[in-house]
Design a protein around this motif. Structure first.
Motif, PDB file in Angstrom:
ATOM      1  N   GLN A 192       0.813  -1.208   0.000  1.00 31.70           N
ATOM      2  CA  GLN A 192       0.000   0.000   0.000  1.00 31.70           C
ATOM      3  C   GLN A 192       0.853   1.267   0.000  1.00 31.70           C
ATOM      4  O   GLN A 192       0.546   2.238  -0.657  1.00 31.70           O
ATOM      5  N   GLU A 193       1.930   1.197   0.732  1.00 33.10           N
ATOM      6  CA  GLU A 193       2.768   2.379   0.839  1.00 33.10           C
ATOM      7  C   GLU A 193       3.462   2.722  -0.460  1.00 33.10           C
ATOM      8  O   GLU A 193       3.648   3.861  -0.796  1.00 33.10           O
ATOM      9  N   GLY A 194       3.878   1.702  -1.146  1.00 34.94           N
ATOM     10  CA  GLY A 194       4.547   1.929  -2.412  1.00 34.94           C
ATOM     11  C   GLY A 194       5.993   2.354  -2.249  1.00 34.94           C
ATOM     12  O   GLY A 194       6.537   2.359  -1.144  1.00 34.94           O
ATOM     13  N   VAL A 195       6.604   2.680  -3.363  1.00 36.67           N
ATOM     14  CA  VAL A 195       8.008   3.092  -3.353  1.00 36.67           C
ATOM     15  C   VAL A 195       8.135   4.418  -4.088  1.00 36.67           C
ATOM     16  O   VAL A 195       7.219   4.856  -4.779  1.00 36.67           O
ATOM     17  N   ASP A 196       9.301   4.994  -3.958  1.00 34.15           N
ATOM     18  CA  ASP A 196       9.571   6.255  -4.636  1.00 34.15           C
ATOM     19  C   ASP A 196       9.599   6.035  -6.155  1.00 34.15           C
ATOM     20  O   ASP A 196      10.370   5.225  -6.659  1.00 34.15           O
ATOM     21  N   SER A 197       8.759   6.757  -6.888  1.00 34.90           N
ATOM     22  CA  SER A 197       8.657   6.513  -8.338  1.00 34.90           C
ATOM     23  C   SER A 197       9.969   6.734  -9.068  1.00 34.90           C
ATOM     24  O   SER A 197      10.315   5.992  -9.980  1.00 34.90           O
ATOM     25  N   SER A 198      10.708   7.762  -8.647  1.00 29.78           N
ATOM     26  CA  SER A 198      11.917   8.073  -9.420  1.00 29.78           C
ATOM     27  C   SER A 198      12.977   6.991  -9.221  1.00 29.78           C
ATOM     28  O   SER A 198      13.715   6.657 -10.151  1.00 29.78           O
ATOM     29  N   PHE A 211      16.250  -6.262 -21.304  1.00 27.97           N
ATOM     30  CA  PHE A 211      15.105  -6.852 -21.992  1.00 27.97           C
ATOM     31  C   PHE A 211      15.039  -6.469 -23.468  1.00 27.97           C
ATOM     32  O   PHE A 211      14.060  -6.738 -24.122  1.00 27.97           O
ATOM     33  N   LYS A 212      16.056  -5.819 -23.940  1.00 32.24           N
ATOM     34  CA  LYS A 212      16.069  -5.331 -25.324  1.00 32.24           C
ATOM     35  C   LYS A 212      14.766  -4.600 -25.629  1.00 32.24           C
ATOM     36  O   LYS A 212      14.497  -3.572 -25.041  1.00 32.24           O
ATOM     37  N   HIS A 213      13.922  -5.125 -26.507  1.00 32.65           N
ATOM     38  CA  HIS A 213      12.697  -4.354 -26.724  1.00 32.65           C
ATOM     39  C   HIS A 213      11.449  -5.075 -26.220  1.00 32.65           C
ATOM     40  O   HIS A 213      10.338  -4.750 -26.591  1.00 32.65           O
ATOM     41  N   LYS A 214      11.659  -6.080 -25.373  1.00 30.64           N
ATOM     42  CA  LYS A 214      10.475  -6.773 -24.847  1.00 30.64           C
ATOM     43  C   LYS A 214       9.952  -6.075 -23.598  1.00 30.64           C
ATOM     44  O   LYS A 214       9.690  -6.693 -22.577  1.00 30.64           O
ATOM     45  N   HIS A 215       9.860  -4.789 -23.670  1.00 28.95           N
ATOM     46  CA  HIS A 215       9.333  -4.007 -22.555  1.00 28.95           C
ATOM     47  C   HIS A 215       8.529  -2.859 -23.142  1.00 28.95           C
ATOM     48  O   HIS A 215       8.703  -2.520 -24.307  1.00 28.95           O
ATOM     49  N   PRO A 216       7.667  -2.250 -22.335  1.00 31.64           N
ATOM     50  CA  PRO A 216       6.936  -1.093 -22.859  1.00 31.64           C
ATOM     51  C   PRO A 216       7.940   0.014 -23.194  1.00 31.64           C
ATOM     52  O   PRO A 216       8.997   0.085 -22.566  1.00 31.64           O
ATOM     53  N   PRO A 217       7.638   0.869 -24.146  1.00 29.30           N
ATOM     54  CA  PRO A 217       8.576   1.939 -24.503  1.00 29.30           C
ATOM     55  C   PRO A 217       8.907   2.799 -23.282  1.00 29.30           C
ATOM     56  O   PRO A 217       8.015   3.132 -22.493  1.00 29.30           O
ATOM     57  N   LEU A 218      10.193   3.141 -23.133  1.00 26.90           N
ATOM     58  CA  LEU A 218      10.627   3.871 -21.935  1.00 26.90           C
ATOM     59  C   LEU A 218       9.892   5.191 -21.707  1.00 26.90           C
ATOM     60  O   LEU A 218       9.520   5.500 -20.570  1.00 26.90           O
ATOM     61  N   PRO A 219       9.661   5.988 -22.763  1.00 26.94           N
ATOM     62  CA  PRO A 219       8.934   7.237 -22.535  1.00 26.94           C
ATOM     63  C   PRO A 219       7.565   6.994 -21.891  1.00 26.94           C
ATOM     64  O   PRO A 219       7.137   7.756 -21.023  1.00 26.94           O
ATOM     65  N   ALA A 220       6.923   5.892 -22.291  1.00 28.29           N
ATOM     66  CA  ALA A 220       5.610   5.578 -21.721  1.00 28.29           C
ATOM     67  C   ALA A 220       5.739   5.199 -20.252  1.00 28.29           C
ATOM     68  O   ALA A 220       4.932   5.602 -19.406  1.00 28.29           O
ATOM     69  N   ILE A 221       6.797   4.436 -19.936  1.00 28.34           N
ATOM     70  CA  ILE A 221       7.023   4.072 -18.534  1.00 28.34           C
ATOM     71  C   ILE A 221       7.249   5.336 -17.709  1.00 28.34           C
ATOM     72  O   ILE A 221       6.721   5.488 -16.609  1.00 28.34           O
ATOM     73  N   LYS A 222       8.028   6.241 -18.290  1.00 23.72           N
ATOM     74  CA  LYS A 222       8.293   7.510 -17.583  1.00 23.72           C
ATOM     75  C   LYS A 222       7.004   8.244 -17.300  1.00 23.72           C
ATOM     76  O   LYS A 222       6.756   8.701 -16.185  1.00 23.72           O
ATOM     77  N   GLU A 223       6.173   8.339 -18.340  1.00 21.48           N
ATOM     78  CA  GLU A 223       4.891   9.040 -18.155  1.00 21.48           C
ATOM     79  C   GLU A 223       4.071   8.388 -17.062  1.00 21.48           C
ATOM     80  O   GLU A 223       3.432   9.060 -16.252  1.00 21.48           O
ATOM     81  N   ALA A 224       4.084   7.057 -17.046  1.00 22.55           N
ATOM     82  CA  ALA A 224       3.281   6.339 -16.057  1.00 22.55           C
ATOM     83  C   ALA A 224       3.794   6.595 -14.650  1.00 22.55           C
ATOM     84  O   ALA A 224       3.019   6.620 -13.695  1.00 22.55           O
ATOM     85  N   LEU A 225       5.109   6.789 -14.520  1.00 25.89           N
ATOM     86  CA  LEU A 225       5.675   6.949 -13.182  1.00 25.89           C
ATOM     87  C   LEU A 225       5.750   8.401 -12.735  1.00 25.89           C
ATOM     88  O   LEU A 225       5.855   8.690 -11.554  1.00 25.89           O
ATOM     89  N   GLU A 226       5.684   9.317 -13.696  1.00 25.63           N
ATOM     90  CA  GLU A 226       5.885  10.714 -13.338  1.00 25.63           C
ATOM     91  C   GLU A 226       4.685  11.349 -12.644  1.00 25.63           C
ATOM     92  O   GLU A 226       4.796  12.383 -11.998  1.00 25.63           O
ATOM     93  N   SER A 227       3.521  10.695 -12.792  1.00 22.17           N
ATOM     94  CA  SER A 227       2.298  11.345 -12.299  1.00 22.17           C
ATOM     95  C   SER A 227       2.278  11.512 -10.783  1.00 22.17           C
ATOM     96  O   SER A 227       1.661  12.421 -10.263  1.00 22.17           O
ATOM     97  N   CYS A 228       2.947  10.622 -10.052  1.00 21.99           N
ATOM     98  CA  CYS A 228       2.968  10.823  -8.608  1.00 21.99           C
ATOM     99  C   CYS A 228       4.324  10.418  -8.039  1.00 21.99           C
ATOM    100  O   CYS A 228       5.080   9.684  -8.681  1.00 21.99           O
ATOM    101  N   THR A 229       4.607  10.878  -6.842  1.00 21.19           N
ATOM    102  CA  THR A 229       5.944  10.665  -6.299  1.00 21.19           C
ATOM    103  C   THR A 229       6.128   9.253  -5.758  1.00 21.19           C
ATOM    104  O   THR A 229       7.218   8.704  -5.823  1.00 21.19           O
ATOM    105  N   ARG A 230       5.044   8.686  -5.202  1.00 22.09           N
ATOM    106  CA  ARG A 230       5.161   7.313  -4.713  1.00 22.09           C
ATOM    107  C   ARG A 230       4.182   6.450  -5.504  1.00 22.09           C
ATOM    108  O   ARG A 230       3.114   6.894  -5.907  1.00 22.09           O
TER     109      ARG A 230
END
Lengths: 326, 281
Positions: A192-198, A211-230
């Protein structure tokens, strides 16, 4: 499946590995050996032609074993796409289904589809609690897509996440590869507490390289994590599931707003419904309620609101559904 | 497909004894079929490998089936010819012509396919002129060229039906057709860029300036290839084009000059290219 322009600069082996041609040739030969009498009559050249045409069209994964269905990125995309095509109507009817019910639908298409994957999907949709709650098709399918398409990647993210929760130094962490199920099952830690997004983002960046390219595109991951701090693990996955860019990259599903729109198939359905309505055996009230499928599911299912209709006929392998009644 | 596989062994069990897997594959020639397919795949390196294999096996299957049907009678000649033509065209589409070695390779495959065509009427030493012209016509129409421009180009490149076309001429001609299509596509983009509010025709003055720059770039005809390419690309670089257009704008102050429509621009650009295509005869 599209290969990019640097395919001309890599070695032949790398090109082949990237193309997953060997995976399909291997399977084609295995199938050929299993059913040789049939295919000799059919013509072996014609058999290979049909095999690869069905791979191209994405219908090759229907009714195949799970190890095959998840074998390549193209197979995963095809499976998600076919699931959507087959069961889109559930969303149109605004029916909500439980995890067990979705499991049995998936198992109509892939008999040994593991229920575990569905549990993980339900955790994304329902944020890890009350996994028995009914879910809408659109909530379910985008989360399922993330879970299924990026399974190995997400397992590694979970390992990192749990290490972070325990306060280990992320830079010193040696992340085990996806083949270590025992580390993943320890989910009772306080998420529940979560971790620091950055911090999580930093660790994931390192992971992506492996993982080479078997992962979501990095910019998208960034967007997903940037919305909140934890962020919690399932919160992160939910953000990925909601990201339209990732879904487009996978290419199996339309945008959320178009998920239930398919005029061609609607027309076809209307035509079928009209036929059923005309035939004397049908119940004449059916047309008054709008669209109805011509075939009902024969197996007993708990219906949440009133009735459940799906487009495919059951093969009867859905007994597990009943256990969802409580 | 899957259902077919599922439907069990309803087919009459042929005399398949306890034959081992290897024996079976060897006898059916599966190994050599797969080897050939893989070699082709690695050679062509298509963008869509699975689509490539589907097409490859379909081609192979229809070929063996048609050979099995009527034994190369003259009546089948046309069907066979059409098949070879389609295969040749398919190979030409596999790689963009800027991937020069892959593209040259595919041209070679296409050439070999076509030179094997119509063995009865076979001309020694190359592809029949008739097939060659027909194929160039298909390449042009595939790539969305306007009929008039394509006709002029073909007129430059074609040869007589009875002639035998050597490989080098064949290669040059195919390359010319594909480069020309690309050139026209680029010209359309240029026009779209010049006609800024896209609902009105572009200003004639600006179009002329762009066409002039294009002409100058095409006229770099001295020196070794590499330096010519560099010089030409410098002459039609964005800054150079912008400069030419700005100059025209500066010279004529009135805002609403006469316009030039897309078709006229395209024709003028095509003319520049076509004037530089050597006539085969």
């Amino acid at each position: 499946m599209r290969m990019n322009a640097d395919r001309f600069t890599v070695s032949a082996e790398e090109y082949l590995a990237e193309s997953s041609a060997l995976f399909y040739l291997n399977d084609a030969v295995t199938q050929l050996l299993e059913h040789r009498e049939e295919f000799i009559q059919f013509g072996i050249g014609r058999y290979f032609a049909e095999y690869f045409t069905s791979v191209k069209n994405g219908s090759h994964i229907l009714f195949r074993e799970f190890s095959y269905v998840k074998g390549t990125a193209h197979n995963r995309t095809s499976f998600i796409h076919i699931f959507w095509k087959c069961f889109r109507q559930i969303g149109k009817n605004r029916d909500l289904l439980t995890m067990m019910e979705y499991t049995s639908l998936l198992q109509l298409l892939c008999p040994d589809f593991p229920a575990e994957m569905l549990q993980n999907t339900a955790k994304i949709v329902l944020m890890e609690d009350a996994v028995d709650c009914p879910m809408s098709l659109s909530d379910f399918i985008y989360s399922f897509q993330i879970q299924f398409y990026f399974e190995e990647f997400l397992e590694s993210v979970l390992v990192i996440y749990e290490d972070l929760l325990e306060g280990k130094n992320p830079n010193a962490v040696i992340v085990p590869t996806s083949e270590s199920p025992e580390t993943i099952s320890s989910e009772e830690t306080d998420v529940q507490e979560g971790v620091d997004s950055s911090v999580l983002l930093k660790c994931i960046e390192g992971l992506c390289e492996r993982f080479k390219h078997k992962h979501p595109p990095l910019p998208a991951i960034k967007e997903a994590l940037e919305s909140c701090t934890r962020v919690s693990y399932y919160g992160f996955l939910m953000a990925l599931a909601k990201h339209e860019g990732i879904s487009q990259e996978i290419g199996a599903l339309p945008n959320r707003s178009d998920l239930l729109i398919d005029p061609e198939m609607d027309q076809e359905l209307e035509r079928l419904v009209a036929q059923v309505a005309i035939s004397p055996t049908s119940n004449s009230s059916s047309s008054a309620q709008g669209l109805k499928e011509p075939c009902r599911k024969p197996s007993p299912r708990k219906s949440l609101h009133q009735r459940k209709r799906i487009e495919m006929e059951s093969d009867g392998s859905t007994e597990e559904t009943d256990s969802s009644e409580n | 497909m899957a259902e077919k596989r599922r439907s069990g062994s309803a087919a009459e069990p042929k005399a398949v004894k306890a034959e081992s897997d290897e024996e079976f594959l060897c006898q059916a020639g599966v190994g050599s079929q797969l080897r050939a397919a893989l070699l082709k795949l690695v050679e062509a390196r298509p963008e869509d490998p699975i689509g490539f294999l589907a097409e490859h096996f379909t081609n192979e299957a229809s070929e063996t089936e048609s050979v099995g049907g009527g034994d190369a009678g003259d009546g089948d000649g046309d069907a066979l010819e059409e098949q070879q033509m389609n295969k040749a065209l398919w190979h030409l589409r596999l790689a963009h012509h800027s991937q020069r070695s892959a593209f040259n390779n595919n041209i070679r495959v296409a050439y070999d396919l076509l030179s094997r065509c119509g063995s009865a009427r076979r001309v020694p030493g190359g592809v029949q002129g008739r097939l060659y012209t027909e194929m160039l016509r298909c390449v042009c129409s595939d790539s969305g060229l306007l009929d008039a421009a394509a006709a002029t180009l073909l007129h430059h490149l074609q040869c007589h039906d009875y002639e035998a076309v050597p490989f080098e001429l064949f290669r040059q001609a195919v390359l010319t057709c594909t480069s020309f299509s690309e050139y026209i596509r680029r010209a359309r983009c240029l026009y779209a860029a010049v006609a800024c509010p896209s609902d009105r025709p572009a200003e004639r003055g600006l179009c002329d300036a762009v066409l002039n720059a294009l002409r100058e770039a095409l006229d770099t005809s001295h020196g070794p290839d590499a330096s010519r390419y560099l010089e030409a690309s410098a002459k039609i670089s964005p800054t150079e084009l912008a400069r030419a257009m700005a100059e025209t704008r500066g010279a004529s102050r009135e805002r609403e000059g006469p316009g030039m429509d897309m078709r006229e621009f395209e024709d003028a650009a095509a003319g520049l290219f076509l004037a530089r295509v050597r006539v085969v005869h």
